[in-house]
Design a protein around this motif. Sequence first.
Motif, PDB file in Angstrom:
ATOM      1  N   MET A  65       0.869  -1.178   0.000  1.00  0.00           N
ATOM      2  CA  MET A  65       0.000   0.000   0.000  1.00  0.00           C
ATOM      3  C   MET A  65       0.900   1.221   0.000  1.00  0.00           C
ATOM      4  SD  MET A  65      -3.011   1.551   0.329  1.00  0.00           S
ATOM      5  CE  MET A  65      -4.248   0.547   1.092  1.00  0.00           C
ATOM      6  N   LEU A  66       0.721   2.090  -0.988  1.00  0.00           N
ATOM      7  CA  LEU A  66       1.473   3.334  -1.058  1.00  0.00           C
ATOM      8  C   LEU A  66       0.563   4.456  -0.587  1.00  0.00           C
ATOM      9  CD1 LEU A  66       3.075   2.897  -4.586  1.00  0.00           C
ATOM     10  CD2 LEU A  66       4.083   2.343  -2.374  1.00  0.00           C
ATOM     11  N   LYS A  67       1.090   5.311   0.268  1.00  0.00           N
ATOM     12  CA  LYS A  67       0.283   6.392   0.822  1.00  0.00           C
ATOM     13  C   LYS A  67       1.028   7.700   0.656  1.00  0.00           C
ATOM     14  CE  LYS A  67      -2.059   7.745   5.039  1.00  0.00           C
ATOM     15  NZ  LYS A  67      -2.268   7.451   6.446  1.00  0.00           N
ATOM     16  N   CYS A  94      -9.294   4.050  -9.692  1.00  0.00           N
ATOM     17  CA  CYS A  94     -10.486   3.693  -8.914  1.00  0.00           C
ATOM     18  C   CYS A  94     -11.391   4.899  -8.732  1.00  0.00           C
ATOM     19  CB  CYS A  94     -10.076   3.129  -7.561  1.00  0.00           C
ATOM     20  SG  CYS A  94      -9.098   1.623  -7.691  1.00  0.00           S
ATOM     21  N   ASN A  95     -12.693   4.643  -8.678  1.00  0.00           N
ATOM     22  CA  ASN A  95     -13.670   5.699  -8.439  1.00  0.00           C
ATOM     23  C   ASN A  95     -14.908   5.097  -7.788  1.00  0.00           C
ATOM     24  OD1 ASN A  95     -15.759   5.026 -10.563  1.00  0.00           O
ATOM     25  ND2 ASN A  95     -13.912   5.232 -11.829  1.00  0.00           N
ATOM     26  N   GLU A 135      -5.722   5.215  -6.126  1.00  0.00           N
ATOM     27  CA  GLU A 135      -6.787   5.843  -5.329  1.00  0.00           C
ATOM     28  C   GLU A 135      -7.862   4.835  -4.926  1.00  0.00           C
ATOM     29  OE1 GLU A 135      -6.470   8.780  -4.084  1.00  0.00           O
ATOM     30  OE2 GLU A 135      -4.753   9.416  -5.282  1.00  0.00           O
ATOM     31  N   ILE A 136      -7.429   3.714  -4.399  1.00  0.00           N
ATOM     32  CA  ILE A 136      -8.351   2.649  -3.979  1.00  0.00           C
ATOM     33  C   ILE A 136      -9.359   3.151  -2.943  1.00  0.00           C
ATOM     34  CG2 ILE A 136      -6.792   1.763  -2.186  1.00  0.00           C
ATOM     35  CD1 ILE A 136      -9.034  -0.431  -4.392  1.00  0.00           C
ATOM     36  N   VAL A 137      -8.994   4.168  -2.192  1.00  0.00           N
ATOM     37  CA  VAL A 137      -9.885   4.714  -1.172  1.00  0.00           C
ATOM     38  C   VAL A 137     -11.167   5.299  -1.791  1.00  0.00           C
ATOM     39  CG1 VAL A 137      -8.880   7.036  -1.073  1.00  0.00           C
ATOM     40  CG2 VAL A 137      -9.888   6.029   0.982  1.00  0.00           C
ATOM     41  N   GLU A 138     -11.117   5.639  -3.077  1.00  0.00           N
ATOM     42  CA  GLU A 138     -12.291   6.191  -3.758  1.00  0.00           C
ATOM     43  C   GLU A 138     -13.319   5.126  -4.133  1.00  0.00           C
ATOM     44  OE1 GLU A 138     -12.853   9.417  -4.118  1.00  0.00           O
ATOM     45  OE2 GLU A 138     -10.918   9.894  -3.200  1.00  0.00           O
ATOM     46  N   ASP A 142     -18.144  -2.380  -1.294  1.00  0.00           N
ATOM     47  CA  ASP A 142     -18.601  -3.628  -1.907  1.00  0.00           C
ATOM     48  C   ASP A 142     -17.778  -3.977  -3.150  1.00  0.00           C
ATOM     49  OD1 ASP A 142     -19.813  -1.435  -3.256  1.00  0.00           O
ATOM     50  OD2 ASP A 142     -21.381  -2.735  -4.046  1.00  0.00           O
ATOM     51  N   THR A 143     -16.993  -3.044  -3.642  1.00  0.00           N
ATOM     52  CA  THR A 143     -16.084  -3.310  -4.758  1.00  0.00           C
ATOM     53  C   THR A 143     -14.731  -3.776  -4.243  1.00  0.00           C
ATOM     54  OG1 THR A 143     -17.178  -1.661  -6.139  1.00  0.00           O
ATOM     55  CG2 THR A 143     -14.931  -2.278  -6.746  1.00  0.00           C
TER      56      THR A 143
END
Length: 174
Positions: A65-67, A94-95, A135-138, A142-143
């Motif tokens: 995980m890159l932050k 990601c969105n 941007e996985i946080v976006e 459920d995805t």
Amino acid sequence: MHAEKNRAEICAPTTSVSDVKLTGEHHEHAFDINQYKIKEQPFYQPQKNEVDLYTAAYAARLPVMLKGPTGCGKSRFVEHMAWKLGKPLITVACNEDMTASDLVGRYLLDASGTRWLDGPLTLAARHGAICYLDEIVEARQDTTVVIHPLTDHRRTLPLDKKASWYRRILISSW
């Protein structure tokens, strides 16, 4: 202090999707994964020991995980590492509208009937590529649940719709 804010951090080891095993399938469609290879060395200036950390995580097949803030070099770092390791890189922006099927794949209807179309995560797993979920946080919860088996001890990508699975590694940023 300002330089610290713009630096990307490797929060956890990442892995690439290169050890995935397919079971119970044969493939009729030829696919050229080389279109995802980084042809020329991208410019990247290491900040500390992130190249060594990533290399060690890759060798151990651990997810990473890159932050860091926008524009700090997370994507460039992943491109550099894909080039350095000689691995194809599949990047997913990601969105909130992205579905699990967008990542894993889906069945489509065409002139000859129904066929399976791999999503980017399955393509990476199938072909030993690095999958970068930018941007996985976006993405909706459920995805993102589909990546859990890739990032835990199982290191697999179950394809429930196809009754098969892959073992691979994954990179994401937040």
